[in-house]
Design a protein around this motif. Structure first.
Motif, PDB file in Angstrom:
ATOM      1  N   UNK A  85       0.854  -1.154   0.001  1.00 19.41           N
ATOM      2  CA  UNK A  85      -0.085  -0.066  -0.099  1.00 19.41           C
ATOM      3  C   UNK A  85       0.990   1.126  -0.067  1.00 19.41           C
ATOM      4  N   UNK A  86       0.427   2.205  -0.642  1.00 20.82           N
ATOM      5  CA  UNK A  86       1.351   3.484  -0.692  1.00 20.82           C
ATOM      6  C   UNK A  86       1.115   4.593   0.477  1.00 20.82           C
ATOM      7  N   UNK A  87       2.020   5.330   0.708  1.00 20.62           N
ATOM      8  CA  UNK A  87       1.783   6.120   1.841  1.00 20.62           C
ATOM      9  C   UNK A  87       0.533   7.173   1.675  1.00 20.62           C
ATOM     10  N   UNK A  88       0.202   7.571   2.924  1.00 20.60           N
ATOM     11  CA  UNK A  88      -1.039   8.723   2.665  1.00 20.60           C
ATOM     12  C   UNK A  88      -0.401   9.907   2.040  1.00 20.60           C
ATOM     13  N   UNK A  89      -1.278  10.713   1.246  1.00 22.55           N
ATOM     14  CA  UNK A  89      -1.225  11.899   0.684  1.00 22.55           C
ATOM     15  C   UNK A  89      -1.914  12.972   1.069  1.00 22.55           C
ATOM     16  N   UNK A  90      -1.417  14.129   0.759  1.00 22.55           N
ATOM     17  CA  UNK A  90      -2.281  15.430   1.069  1.00 22.55           C
ATOM     18  C   UNK A  90      -2.405  16.223   0.015  1.00 22.55           C
ATOM     19  N   UNK A  91      -3.483  17.030  -0.101  1.00 25.25           N
ATOM     20  CA  UNK A  91      -3.686  17.904  -1.148  1.00 25.25           C
ATOM     21  C   UNK A  91      -2.329  18.845  -1.691  1.00 25.25           C
ATOM     22  N   UNK A  92      -1.744  19.107  -0.624  1.00 29.79           N
ATOM     23  CA  UNK A  92      -0.600  19.911  -0.692  1.00 29.79           C
ATOM     24  C   UNK A  92       0.569  19.307  -1.848  1.00 29.79           C
ATOM     25  N   UNK A  93       0.792  17.921  -1.500  1.00 31.87           N
ATOM     26  CA  UNK A  93       1.787  17.144  -2.309  1.00 31.87           C
ATOM     27  C   UNK A  93       1.256  16.998  -3.562  1.00 31.87           C
ATOM     28  N   UNK A  94      -0.090  17.089  -3.805  1.00 30.09           N
ATOM     29  CA  UNK A  94      -0.852  17.071  -5.345  1.00 30.09           C
ATOM     30  C   UNK A  94      -0.468  18.331  -6.009  1.00 30.09           C
ATOM     31  N   UNK A 135      -5.444   5.313   0.081  1.00 27.22           N
ATOM     32  CA  UNK A 135      -5.205   5.067   1.296  1.00 27.22           C
ATOM     33  C   UNK A 135      -6.115   5.992   2.368  1.00 27.22           C
ATOM     34  N   UNK A 136      -6.422   5.176   3.350  1.00 24.91           N
ATOM     35  CA  UNK A 136      -7.437   5.338   4.520  1.00 24.91           C
ATOM     36  C   UNK A 136      -7.074   6.789   5.214  1.00 24.91           C
ATOM     37  N   UNK A 137      -5.683   7.115   5.016  1.00 21.97           N
ATOM     38  CA  UNK A 137      -5.182   8.394   5.643  1.00 21.97           C
ATOM     39  C   UNK A 137      -5.033   9.351   4.932  1.00 21.97           C
ATOM     40  N   UNK A 138      -5.395   9.604   3.598  1.00 23.30           N
ATOM     41  CA  UNK A 138      -5.186  10.511   2.605  1.00 23.30           C
ATOM     42  C   UNK A 138      -6.133  11.693   3.198  1.00 23.30           C
ATOM     43  N   UNK A 139      -5.267  12.879   2.993  1.00 22.84           N
ATOM     44  CA  UNK A 139      -5.777  14.115   3.648  1.00 22.84           C
ATOM     45  C   UNK A 139      -6.269  15.047   2.222  1.00 22.84           C
ATOM     46  N   UNK A 140      -7.637  15.341   2.195  1.00 20.83           N
ATOM     47  CA  UNK A 140      -7.961  16.375   1.122  1.00 20.83           C
ATOM     48  C   UNK A 140      -7.693  15.857  -0.161  1.00 20.83           C
ATOM     49  N   UNK A 141      -7.647  14.322  -0.173  1.00 20.19           N
ATOM     50  CA  UNK A 141      -7.324  13.858  -1.255  1.00 20.19           C
ATOM     51  C   UNK A 141      -8.190  12.399  -1.742  1.00 20.19           C
ATOM     52  N   UNK A 142      -8.800  12.337  -2.911  1.00 21.24           N
ATOM     53  CA  UNK A 142      -9.769  11.258  -3.193  1.00 21.24           C
ATOM     54  C   UNK A 142      -9.342  10.586  -4.364  1.00 21.24           C
ATOM     55  N   UNK A 143      -9.750   9.261  -4.742  1.00 20.53           N
ATOM     56  CA  UNK A 143      -9.465   8.732  -6.095  1.00 20.53           C
ATOM     57  C   UNK A 143      -9.815   9.682  -7.319  1.00 20.53           C
ATOM     58  N   UNK A 144     -11.039  10.358  -7.105  1.00 22.22           N
ATOM     59  CA  UNK A 144     -11.489  11.200  -8.119  1.00 22.22           C
ATOM     60  C   UNK A 144     -10.607  12.412  -8.183  1.00 22.22           C
ATOM     61  N   UNK A 145     -10.437  13.239  -7.144  1.00 26.41           N
ATOM     62  CA  UNK A 145      -9.389  14.197  -7.029  1.00 26.41           C
ATOM     63  C   UNK A 145      -8.180  13.971  -7.710  1.00 26.41           C
ATOM     64  N   UNK A 146      -7.563  12.768  -7.563  1.00 27.59           N
ATOM     65  CA  UNK A 146      -6.312  12.452  -8.233  1.00 27.59           C
ATOM     66  C   UNK A 146      -6.555  12.290  -9.590  1.00 27.59           C
ATOM     67  N   UNK A 147      -7.759  11.516 -10.006  1.00 25.96           N
ATOM     68  CA  UNK A 147      -7.782  11.500 -11.570  1.00 25.96           C
ATOM     69  C   UNK A 147      -7.995  12.692 -12.234  1.00 25.96           C
ATOM     70  N   UNK A 148      -8.862  13.725 -11.549  1.00 31.22           N
ATOM     71  CA  UNK A 148      -8.918  15.042 -12.102  1.00 31.22           C
ATOM     72  C   UNK A 148      -7.664  15.729 -12.333  1.00 31.22           C
TER      73      UNK A 148
END
Length: 198
Positions: free
Chosen positions: A1-10, A38-51
């Motif tokens: 499993x990947x590490x958790x992400x934040x919106x700032x990283x994106x 990842x269950x600990x993603x912050x301000x990030x969802x699969x949809x937002x990553x795809x966008x």
């Protein structure tokens, strides 16, 4: 499993990509991350990553790839502000599929979105595509909705109205239309702002 992400990283990933190759690489990474939430993603969802991945491909000039990612984002059923379908709408217009974009816009119009940014987003999508009349239509719908919400006491609608009216004034100017009551409000607000800051 990947590490958790934040919106700032994106956002940082977007800021660092400068060339089409870098945008393509970033899109690939974001799409892969979307596949393993990842269950600990912050301000990030699969949809937002795809966008975000779709926006990278748009920057790289891969409009078909971008639209495919926007479609996947819509298919997740997740919310991406202001509405995930706004991104697909813009992608369809850039791709030259005005009919598909019209269907998305009509679906949104029938739902009467409460977020003024939906109207602004679609208006600006049409403006960028060179369809100034349709841009004007969406920006005017949004302004009317925002003013109705202001009358109902919605403080956020004031901010929505400001952005919509500024964009609408720009489009009306490009269309060669005379000033109307909404344009007068913008001009008055700009004059007030200048007199208080000067």
């Amino acid at each position: 499993m990947r590490r958790p992400l934040t919106g700032d990283e994106v956002e940082d990933l977007y800021a660092r990509a400068r060339t089409p190759e870098q945008h393509r690489a970033a899109a690939e990474k974001l799409a892969a991350w979307a596949e393993e939430a990842h269950p600990e993603d912050q301000d990030v969802s699969p949809a937002s990553l795809l966008v975000s991945a779709g926006e990278h491909l748009t920057e790289a000039g891969d409009l078909e790839g971008a639209v495919a990612l926007f479609r996947r984002a819509v298919a997740t059923g997740q919310h991406v502000p202001p509405d995930v379908r706004c991104y697909l709408h813009g992608g369809m217009l850039r791709l030259g599929d005005a009919e598909a974009a019209r269907r998305i816009a009509e679906e949104l119009r029938r739902e009467r979105p409460v977020d003024g940014d939906v109207y602004l987003f679609l208006g600006e999508n049409h403006e960028l595509a060179g369809d100034l009349r349709e841009a004007h239509r969406w920006l005017t719908m949004g302004a009317r909705r925002a003013f109705g919400d202001i009358e109902d006491g919605d403080d956020r609608a004031v901010e929505d109205a400001a952005g919509l009216l500024m964009a609408r004034l720009r489009v009306r100017h490009a269309l060669g239309l005379p000033l109307d009551e909404y344009d007068t409000l913008v001009a008055s607000a700009l004059l007030d702002e200048r007199s208080t800051s000067g």
